[in-house]
Design an enzyme around this catalytic site. Structure first.
Site, PDB file in Angstrom:
ATOM      1  N   CYS A  70       1.226  -1.119  -0.044  1.00 38.89           N
ATOM      2  CA  CYS A  70      -0.023   0.092   0.190  1.00 38.89           C
ATOM      3  C   CYS A  70       0.602   1.914   0.184  1.00 38.89           C
ATOM      4  O   CYS A  70       1.835   1.462   0.723  1.00 38.89           O
ATOM      5  CB  CYS A  70      -1.159  -0.097   1.531  1.00 38.89           C
ATOM      6  SG  CYS A  70      -1.692   1.348   1.051  1.00 38.89           S
ATOM      7  N   CYS A  73       0.337   2.605   3.351  1.00 39.96           N
ATOM      8  CA  CYS A  73       0.803   2.461   5.279  1.00 39.96           C
ATOM      9  C   CYS A  73       1.574   1.913   5.188  1.00 39.96           C
ATOM     10  O   CYS A  73       2.007   0.971   5.746  1.00 39.96           O
ATOM     11  CB  CYS A  73      -0.556   1.344   5.926  1.00 39.96           C
ATOM     12  SG  CYS A  73      -2.011   0.616   5.250  1.00 39.96           S
ATOM     13  N   CYS A 119      -7.269  -0.737   1.087  1.00 40.29           N
ATOM     14  CA  CYS A 119      -6.743  -1.592   2.240  1.00 40.29           C
ATOM     15  C   CYS A 119      -6.829  -1.652   3.238  1.00 40.29           C
ATOM     16  O   CYS A 119      -8.323  -0.046   3.637  1.00 40.29           O
ATOM     17  CB  CYS A 119      -5.731  -0.154   1.507  1.00 40.29           C
ATOM     18  SG  CYS A 119      -4.014  -0.921   3.052  1.00 40.29           S
ATOM     19  N   CYS A 122      -5.280   1.236   5.900  1.00 38.42           N
ATOM     20  CA  CYS A 122      -5.783   2.573   6.341  1.00 38.42           C
ATOM     21  C   CYS A 122      -6.419   2.816   5.327  1.00 38.42           C
ATOM     22  O   CYS A 122      -6.648   4.685   5.085  1.00 38.42           O
ATOM     23  CB  CYS A 122      -4.414   3.251   5.964  1.00 38.42           C
ATOM     24  SG  CYS A 122      -3.866   2.689   3.728  1.00 38.42           S
ATOM     25  N   CYS A 142      -8.288  -4.652 -10.370  1.00 44.03           N
ATOM     26  CA  CYS A 142      -7.780  -3.191 -11.452  1.00 44.03           C
ATOM     27  C   CYS A 142      -7.292  -2.336 -10.634  1.00 44.03           C
ATOM     28  O   CYS A 142      -7.927  -1.301  -9.604  1.00 44.03           O
ATOM     29  CB  CYS A 142      -8.618  -2.929 -12.227  1.00 44.03           C
ATOM     30  SG  CYS A 142      -8.004  -1.379 -13.438  1.00 44.03           S
TER      31      CYS A 142
HETATM   32 FE    FE Z   1      -2.782   0.820   2.856  1.00 39.96          FE
END
Ligand code: FE
Length: 154
Positions: A70, A73, A119, A122, A142
């Site tokens: 990510c 985070c 995610c 976060c 995607c």
């Molecule tokens: Fe994240």
């Protein structure tokens, strides 16, 4: 009676522990904090559910091995082993690195019904998941390059 009492007292404690464990995992930052950590384009995509222009991102033609984390985070989200050539202009994957890494939201924007992917840790907007993907899952995640950071493995 001891059994009933125990059940009465242990249930709320168990719930507290569960909530504590969850809150430890979730990252919450203010918009101002995210703005200092992300470029304007990354902020627009990750925190405001934007979309990068097709074929404009860093990773749609990326072929190095590694783990895509990510951007916000650092949580591991996708393995390069599950990256697929979708021709869509965005990096695409047929499955997340683990089931609990992502959260799905129903997205009714732009006159379409889509499944948004964020995610779990976060809340970073990643992209959407579609059901026209390759085997073995038939799914196509995607994802915006701007929402990812490749930890390349030599
Ligand atoms: Fe994240």
């Amino acid at each position: 009676m001891p059994g009933a009492l125990q059940a009465l007292h242990s249930a709320p404690i168990a719930e507290q522990i569960k909530e504590k464990a969850m809150s430890d995992k979730i990252i919450k930052k203010s918009d101002a904090e995210w703005r200092t950590e992300l470029s304007p384009e990354e902020y627009r995509i990750c925190r405001e559910k934007g979309t990068e222009r097709a074929f404009s991102g860093t990773y749609y033609e990326e072929h190095r091995n590694g783990v895509y984390q990510c951007r916000c985070c650092g949580e591991p989200l996708f393995s390069s082993a599950t990256k697929c050539e979708s021709g869509s202009g965005w990096p695409s994957f047929f499955q997340p690195i683990e089931a609990g890494a992502l959260e799905e939201h129903r997205d009714m924007a732009h006159g379409m019904v889509r499944t948004e992917i964020v995610c779990r840790k976060c809340g970073c907007h990643l992209g959407h998941v579609f059901t026209d993907g390759p085997k073995p899952t038939g799914l196509r995640y995607c994802i915006n390059s701007a929402s990812l950071k490749l930890e390349a493995k030599e």
